[in-house]
Design a protein around this motif. Structure first.
Motif, mmCIF file in Angstrom:
data_model
loop_
_atom_site.group_PDB
_atom_site.id
_atom_site.type_symbol
_atom_site.label_atom_id
_atom_site.label_comp_id
_atom_site.label_asym_id
_atom_site.label_seq_id
_atom_site.Cartn_x
_atom_site.Cartn_y
_atom_site.Cartn_z
ATOM 1 N N ALA A 47 0.830 -1.203 0.000
ATOM 2 C CA ALA A 47 0.000 0.000 0.000
ATOM 3 C C ALA A 47 0.865 1.255 0.000
ATOM 4 C CB ALA A 47 -0.947 -0.003 1.193
ATOM 5 N N ALA A 48 1.977 1.225 0.735
ATOM 6 C CA ALA A 48 2.895 2.374 0.713
ATOM 7 C C ALA A 48 3.479 2.558 -0.678
ATOM 8 C CB ALA A 48 4.005 2.174 1.743
ATOM 9 N N ALA A 49 3.779 1.448 -1.375
ATOM 10 C CA ALA A 49 4.305 1.554 -2.740
ATOM 11 C C ALA A 49 3.288 2.196 -3.671
ATOM 12 C CB ALA A 49 4.700 0.171 -3.250
ATOM 13 N N VAL A 50 2.029 1.780 -3.562
ATOM 14 C CA VAL A 50 0.991 2.376 -4.409
ATOM 15 C C VAL A 50 0.799 3.855 -4.085
ATOM 16 C CG1 VAL A 50 -1.476 2.299 -4.958
ATOM 17 C CG2 VAL A 50 -0.160 0.190 -4.856
ATOM 18 N N SER A 51 1.038 4.235 -2.831
ATOM 19 C CA SER A 51 0.903 5.651 -2.459
ATOM 20 C C SER A 51 1.966 6.528 -3.124
ATOM 21 C CB SER A 51 0.965 5.818 -0.937
ATOM 22 O OG SER A 51 2.301 5.786 -0.456
ATOM 23 N N CYS A 52 2.984 5.899 -3.697
ATOM 24 C CA CYS A 52 4.037 6.634 -4.411
ATOM 25 C C CYS A 52 3.733 6.774 -5.902
ATOM 26 C CB CYS A 52 5.387 5.933 -4.244
ATOM 27 S SG CYS A 52 5.937 5.783 -2.530
ATOM 28 N N LEU A 53 2.611 6.204 -6.357
ATOM 29 C CA LEU A 53 2.237 6.240 -7.765
ATOM 30 C C LEU A 53 1.117 7.250 -7.999
ATOM 31 C CD1 LEU A 53 2.054 2.387 -8.405
ATOM 32 C CD2 LEU A 53 3.965 3.930 -8.942
ATOM 33 N N GLU A 113 -4.093 -3.751 1.441
ATOM 34 C CA GLU A 113 -2.747 -4.245 1.143
ATOM 35 C C GLU A 113 -2.795 -5.297 0.029
ATOM 36 O OE1 GLU A 113 1.520 -4.672 1.853
ATOM 37 O OE2 GLU A 113 0.002 -3.103 2.065
ATOM 38 N N GLU A 114 -3.790 -6.168 0.065
ATOM 39 C CA GLU A 114 -3.904 -7.204 -0.962
ATOM 40 C C GLU A 114 -4.198 -6.590 -2.328
ATOM 41 O OE1 GLU A 114 -3.936 -11.067 -2.560
ATOM 42 O OE2 GLU A 114 -3.155 -10.234 -0.693
ATOM 43 N N ALA A 115 -5.120 -5.628 -2.385
ATOM 44 C CA ALA A 115 -5.419 -4.972 -3.659
ATOM 45 C C ALA A 115 -4.195 -4.246 -4.192
ATOM 46 C CB ALA A 115 -6.582 -4.000 -3.471
ATOM 47 N N SER A 116 -3.419 -3.637 -3.306
ATOM 48 C CA SER A 116 -2.194 -2.947 -3.721
ATOM 49 C C SER A 116 -1.192 -3.936 -4.299
ATOM 50 C CB SER A 116 -1.580 -2.208 -2.531
ATOM 51 O OG SER A 116 -2.448 -1.207 -2.047
ATOM 52 N N ALA A 117 -1.067 -5.109 -3.654
ATOM 53 C CA ALA A 117 -0.143 -6.129 -4.147
ATOM 54 C C ALA A 117 -0.556 -6.618 -5.531
ATOM 55 C CB ALA A 117 -0.080 -7.292 -3.165
ATOM 56 N N ILE A 118 -1.850 -6.816 -5.728
ATOM 57 C CA ILE A 118 -2.346 -7.254 -7.039
ATOM 58 C C ILE A 118 -2.045 -6.192 -8.090
ATOM 59 C CG2 ILE A 118 -4.449 -7.717 -8.354
ATOM 60 C CD1 ILE A 118 -5.557 -8.995 -5.740
ATOM 61 N N LEU A 119 -2.311 -4.945 -7.759
ATOM 62 C CA LEU A 119 -2.068 -3.859 -8.710
ATOM 63 C C LEU A 119 -0.592 -3.780 -9.082
ATOM 64 C CD1 LEU A 119 -3.807 -1.669 -10.079
ATOM 65 C CD2 LEU A 119 -3.122 -0.127 -8.238
ATOM 66 N N LEU A 120 0.285 -3.900 -8.111
ATOM 67 C CA LEU A 120 1.718 -3.848 -8.391
ATOM 68 C C LEU A 120 2.173 -5.040 -9.223
ATOM 69 C CD1 LEU A 120 2.968 -2.683 -4.894
ATOM 70 C CD2 LEU A 120 2.934 -1.300 -6.970
ATOM 71 N N SER A 121 1.569 -6.209 -8.985
ATOM 72 C CA SER A 121 1.984 -7.396 -9.743
ATOM 73 C C SER A 121 1.571 -7.296 -11.207
ATOM 74 C CB SER A 121 1.390 -8.656 -9.105
ATOM 75 O OG SER A 121 -0.012 -8.717 -9.284
ATOM 76 N N ILE A 122 0.516 -6.550 -11.489
ATOM 77 C CA ILE A 122 0.080 -6.352 -12.876
ATOM 78 C C ILE A 122 1.054 -5.452 -13.622
ATOM 79 C CG2 ILE A 122 -1.728 -5.295 -14.303
ATOM 80 C CD1 ILE A 122 -3.722 -6.292 -12.163
ATOM 81 N N GLY A 123 1.650 -4.517 -12.888
ATOM 82 C CA GLY A 123 2.658 -3.643 -13.482
ATOM 83 C C GLY A 123 2.083 -2.741 -14.556
ATOM 84 N N ASP A 124 2.768 -2.673 -15.703
ATOM 85 C CA ASP A 124 2.369 -1.767 -16.778
ATOM 86 C C ASP A 124 1.258 -2.325 -17.664
ATOM 87 O OD1 ASP A 124 4.235 0.097 -15.955
ATOM 88 O OD2 ASP A 124 5.804 -0.684 -17.283
ATOM 89 N N ARG A 125 0.864 -3.572 -17.434
ATOM 90 C CA ARG A 125 -0.217 -4.138 -18.234
ATOM 91 C C ARG A 125 -1.554 -3.533 -17.826
ATOM 92 N NH1 ARG A 125 1.570 -10.120 -16.780
ATOM 93 N NH2 ARG A 125 2.067 -8.930 -14.891
ATOM 94 N N ARG A 126 -2.460 -3.438 -18.766
ATOM 95 C CA ARG A 126 -3.764 -2.837 -18.484
ATOM 96 C C ARG A 126 -4.701 -3.888 -17.894
ATOM 97 N NH1 ARG A 126 -7.045 0.773 -22.776
ATOM 98 N NH2 ARG A 126 -5.482 2.283 -22.066
ATOM 99 N N PRO A 127 -5.147 -3.720 -16.650
ATOM 100 C CA PRO A 127 -6.029 -4.725 -16.054
ATOM 101 C C PRO A 127 -7.467 -4.569 -16.543
ATOM 102 C CG PRO A 127 -5.676 -2.952 -14.502
ATOM 103 C CD PRO A 127 -4.808 -2.652 -15.698
#
Length: 214
Positions: free
Chosen positions: A98-104, A179-193
């Motif tokens: 979640a902290a990582a997503v807060s940097c995006l 935290e789980e949603a943030s992890a999923i989002l980060l694992s998708i990376g640059d691909r469009r979900p």
């Protein structure tokens, strides 16, 4: 079901979050509101080692009434209690994903994270990104109070998540799911979900009472 006193609820939640790896060292803080009294983890406390008899006690205006000095992040908690009188517990973490997503950049002005899973919509709801300020700076609390749409969770830019609930279990569940949603989002990376369609989001928010608006 017997009522769990606020101090015990805070200590139990702290242990759970620490055991899940969502609070390392002295990062994070927890509070519970009971009437006009707020119990909160002390400044510098390790959430996994909280003592129910050694918590900060404040009134709803932030005046320190008893116990050790509260976390400097108290204004964030107070802002969420002020926004919604049904809120009874607030959890602030520095959990990694979640902290990582807060940097995006945020997905939208109303939610840093899109409707990526039904559980994120059900248990957390829209989660706005609050502009950066130094830890403990009351400007972020002011920003939270000023937003004119419903939410029960935020991401503090370059910092981490804050979740709220009508119960401590609800606030903790929201922190875990965020935290789980943030992890999923980060694992998708640059691909469009592929996101949940608007109709599905509407159905979930009606069924579970979670905040989401367009």
């Amino acid at each position: 079901m017997a009522h769990t006193p606020a101090p015990e609820a805070i200590a139990t939640a702290g242990r759970q979050l620490a055991e899940l790896g969502l609070s390392r060292g002295s990062a994070g803080n927890i509070s519970v509101r009971e009437g006009e009294t707020i119990y909160m983890s002390p400044t510098g406390a390790v959430l996994g080692d909280l003592d129910p008899g050694d918590l900060a006690v404040l009134d709803v205006d932030g005046a320190h009434r008893a116990g050790p000095r509260p976390s400097k992040e108290y204004p964030l908690h107070r802002a969420l209690y002020r926004r919604d009188p049904e809120i009874r517990a607030v959890v602030h973490l520095h959990s990694r994903d979640a902290a990582a997503v807060s940097c995006l950049p945020p997905w939208s002005p109303r939610s840093a994270i899109p409707p990526i899973t039904p559980y994120f919509v059900m248990r957390v709801g829209q989660t706005p990104l609050i502009p950066y300020a130094p830890p403990g700076d009351a400007r972020q609390a002011d920003d939270i109070e000023a937003l004119d749409f419903p939410f029960r969770a935020v991401l503090l830019q370059n910092h981490g998540p804050v979740t709220a609930g009508t119960t401590m279990a609800g606030a903790v569940d929201a922190a875990i799911e965020l935290e789980e949603a943030s992890a999923i989002l980060l694992s998708i990376g640059d691909r469009r979900p592929v996101l949940l369609p608007a109709e599905a989001v509407d159905e979930l928010t009606r069924a579970y009472g979670s905040p989401w608006s367009r």
